[in-house]
Design a protein around this motif. Structure first.
Motif, short mmCIF file in Angstrom:
data_model
loop_
_atom_site.label_atom_id
_atom_site.label_comp_id
_atom_site.label_asym_id
_atom_site.label_seq_id
_atom_site.Cartn_x
_atom_site.Cartn_y
_atom_site.Cartn_z
N ALA A 177 0.86 -1.18 0.00
CA ALA A 177 0.00 0.00 0.00
C ALA A 177 0.90 1.23 0.00
O ALA A 177 1.12 1.86 1.04
CB ALA A 177 -0.92 -0.01 1.21
N LEU A 178 1.44 1.55 -1.18
CA LEU A 178 2.40 2.65 -1.28
C LEU A 178 1.77 3.97 -1.70
O LEU A 178 2.32 5.04 -1.41
CB LEU A 178 3.50 2.27 -2.28
N ALA A 179 0.64 3.93 -2.40
CA ALA A 179 0.02 5.16 -2.90
C ALA A 179 -0.37 6.08 -1.74
O ALA A 179 -0.96 5.64 -0.75
CB ALA A 179 -1.20 4.83 -3.75
N LEU A 180 -0.02 7.34 -1.85
CA LEU A 180 -0.28 8.31 -0.81
C LEU A 180 -1.70 8.86 -0.90
O LEU A 180 -2.31 8.87 -1.98
CB LEU A 180 0.71 9.47 -0.92
N ASP A 181 -2.19 9.35 0.23
CA ASP A 181 -3.43 10.10 0.25
C ASP A 181 -3.07 11.55 -0.04
O ASP A 181 -2.68 12.30 0.85
CB ASP A 181 -4.10 9.96 1.62
N ARG A 182 -3.21 11.94 -1.30
CA ARG A 182 -2.75 13.27 -1.70
C ARG A 182 -3.78 14.36 -1.42
O ARG A 182 -3.55 15.53 -1.74
CB ARG A 182 -2.37 13.25 -3.18
N ALA A 183 -4.89 13.98 -0.79
CA ALA A 183 -5.86 14.98 -0.37
C ALA A 183 -5.36 15.75 0.85
O ALA A 183 -5.86 16.83 1.18
CB ALA A 183 -7.20 14.32 -0.06
N GLN A 184 -4.36 15.18 1.52
CA GLN A 184 -3.77 15.84 2.68
C GLN A 184 -3.00 17.08 2.25
O GLN A 184 -2.29 17.08 1.24
CB GLN A 184 -2.82 14.87 3.39
N ALA B 271 4.50 15.61 14.24
CA ALA B 271 3.57 16.41 15.03
C ALA B 271 3.28 17.75 14.34
O ALA B 271 2.15 18.24 14.37
CB ALA B 271 4.14 16.65 16.43
N ARG B 272 4.30 18.29 13.71
CA ARG B 272 4.12 19.58 13.02
C ARG B 272 3.35 19.41 11.73
O ARG B 272 2.53 20.26 11.36
CB ARG B 272 5.50 20.18 12.73
N TYR B 273 3.61 18.29 11.03
CA TYR B 273 2.94 18.01 9.75
C TYR B 273 2.31 16.61 9.79
O TYR B 273 2.93 15.64 9.35
CB TYR B 273 3.93 18.09 8.59
N PRO B 274 1.10 16.50 10.32
CA PRO B 274 0.43 15.19 10.35
C PRO B 274 0.17 14.62 8.96
O PRO B 274 -0.18 13.45 8.83
CB PRO B 274 -0.90 15.50 11.07
N SER B 275 0.38 15.44 7.93
CA SER B 275 0.18 14.99 6.55
C SER B 275 1.26 14.02 6.10
O SER B 275 1.07 13.28 5.11
CB SER B 275 0.17 16.20 5.61
N ILE B 276 2.41 13.97 6.79
CA ILE B 276 3.52 13.11 6.38
C ILE B 276 3.11 11.65 6.49
O ILE B 276 2.67 11.19 7.54
CB ILE B 276 4.78 13.39 7.22
N GLN B 277 3.29 10.92 5.39
CA GLN B 277 2.88 9.52 5.33
C GLN B 277 4.03 8.57 5.03
O GLN B 277 3.83 7.35 4.96
CB GLN B 277 1.79 9.35 4.26
N MET B 278 5.21 9.09 4.84
CA MET B 278 6.38 8.25 4.60
C MET B 278 7.62 8.90 5.17
O MET B 278 7.83 10.11 5.01
CB MET B 278 6.60 8.00 3.11
N LEU C 75 10.06 5.42 -7.03
CA LEU C 75 9.33 5.73 -5.80
C LEU C 75 8.18 6.68 -6.08
O LEU C 75 7.06 6.49 -5.56
CB LEU C 75 10.29 6.33 -4.77
N ALA C 76 8.42 7.71 -6.90
CA ALA C 76 7.36 8.66 -7.22
C ALA C 76 6.20 7.97 -7.91
O ALA C 76 5.03 8.24 -7.61
CB ALA C 76 7.92 9.79 -8.10
N ASP C 77 6.51 7.06 -8.85
CA ASP C 77 5.44 6.33 -9.53
C ASP C 77 4.59 5.55 -8.51
O ASP C 77 3.36 5.52 -8.61
CB ASP C 77 6.03 5.35 -10.55
N CYS C 78 5.26 4.93 -7.52
CA CYS C 78 4.55 4.16 -6.50
C CYS C 78 3.68 5.07 -5.65
O CYS C 78 2.50 4.76 -5.38
CB CYS C 78 5.52 3.41 -5.63
N LEU C 79 4.24 6.17 -5.19
CA LEU C 79 3.51 7.06 -4.29
C LEU C 79 2.34 7.75 -4.97
O LEU C 79 1.34 8.09 -4.34
CB LEU C 79 4.47 8.10 -3.70
N LEU C 80 2.46 7.92 -6.30
CA LEU C 80 1.37 8.52 -7.07
C LEU C 80 0.34 7.50 -7.53
O LEU C 80 -0.64 7.85 -8.17
CB LEU C 80 1.94 9.25 -8.29
N GLY C 81 0.58 6.24 -7.19
CA GLY C 81 -0.36 5.19 -7.59
C GLY C 81 -0.26 4.78 -9.03
O GLY C 81 -1.18 4.17 -9.59
N LYS C 82 0.90 5.06 -9.66
CA LYS C 82 1.10 4.71 -11.07
C LYS C 82 1.87 3.42 -11.26
O LYS C 82 2.13 3.02 -12.39
CB LYS C 82 1.82 5.86 -11.78
#
Length: 306
Positions: free
Chosen positions: A94-101, A178-185, A298-305
């Motif tokens: 499950a590498l694709a990020l939630d980019r709505a953050q 704590a400063r950026y809860p958006s961080i997922q990796m 890595l970018a392809d994975c995180l973008l869901g490509k």
């Protein structure tokens, strides 16, 4: 004649002894079953994995699910965690990020930020342009260029206290989260060190499109040390898929994926990884070439490509 008589007596004694053993086995089926099981182990017992003396388990050949990426190469996992591991125990990657953050999505760190390459004294440097910090910046720049917000922690926390670097980095990483809860990796970028028999630093290279690139090593943690890390199998599945995709893009670039007992602060996010970019014997230029290839996969994975 006397010699023949002594031989005959010996054979007679042996025959009597053998007959006694047979009679005892017939009278005690449980003993017979025990002796048979010791003399001829069952196939299941022969196939059961056993840890080596150093606590490692057998090397595992894992084939990541390839329903959306055909012809993915198998990944060899060098399991030195002291824990049993079976291929079907790993979840789907499950590498694709939630980019709505909103905010940074990836944090790049260096627990050993002074690690450097051939040409630097003692293969360490406080100059961020000569160390793994330069490699980490290249990865951060590549991710940002692909639309993946990445931030980079460049503190030299290993300076003067190398062995205490991991707990100190845990504190810094937790501050970022704590400063950026958006961080997922969280990606911890290092360089490895291997010596030849005569003490010289060994360089590990792969030829990619005619250019020398430093080999890459993904090191994944577990809870084998006793520290809490409930998500280590998910992290490992993510790393295995990324490894397979990197190897598909650039055959020979990746070393066998390494699973260790330590957790390396990878409990902080489900996509945490430790990346060794080359060895002390490699050049910074070779490391940067590899980092560029890795960053694009890595970018392809995180973008869901991928």
């Amino acid at each position: 004649m006397q010699t023949k008589f002594r031989l005959s007596v010996r054979w007679l004694c042996f025959a009597v002894l053998l007959a006694a053993v047979v009679v005892r086995l017939a009278a005690q089926p449980g003993l017979r079953a025990h002796l048979v099981s010791v003399a001829a182990p069952t196939q299941a017992a022969e196939d059961a994995p056993e840890p080596a003396q150093d606590g490692s388990w057998p090397t595992l050949c894992y084939e990541p699910p390839s329903h959306d990426a055909p012809d993915l190469p198998a990944v060899t996992i060098d399991n030195r965690s002291g824990l049993p591991l079976e291929p079907d125990a790993l979840p789907e990657a499950a590498l694709a990020l939630d980019r709505a953050q909103e905010g940074p999505l990836v944090l790049i760190i260096h627990t050993h930020a002074t690690e450097a390459y051939a040409g630097s004294p003692d293969f360490h440097s406080t100059d961020p342009e000569k160390s793994v910090v330069r490699v980490g910046q290249a990865i951060a720049d590549a991710l940002n260029a692909r639309g993946i917000p990445a931030v980079h922690e460049t503190s030299l926390i290993d300076l003067g206290n190398y062995n205490d670097a991991y707990p100190r980095m845990a504190g810094l990483a937790e501050d970022w989260l704590a400063r950026y809860p958006s961080i997922q990796m969280v990606l911890d970028v290092h360089r490895d060190s291997l010596e030849t028999d005569d003490g010289a630093q060994l360089a590990l290279r792969a030829d990619v499109d005619g250019e020398a690139c430093a080999k890459l090593l993904l090191v994944m943690g577990s809870n084998g040390s006793g520290l809490e890390h409930p998500g280590w199998r998910q992290n490992l599945a993510n790393a295995a898929r990324l490894q397979a995709l990197c190897e598909q893009r650039a055959p020979g670039l990746m070393r066998d994926l390494l699973l260790r007992a330590s957790r390396y602060n990878q409990h902080l996010t489900p996509r945490s990884m430790l990346l060794e970019v080359g060895t002390a014997g490699n050049s910074l230029e070779e490391a940067l070439r590899s980092a560029d290839i890795f960053s694009q996969v890595l970018a392809d994975c995180l973008l869901g490509k991928a």
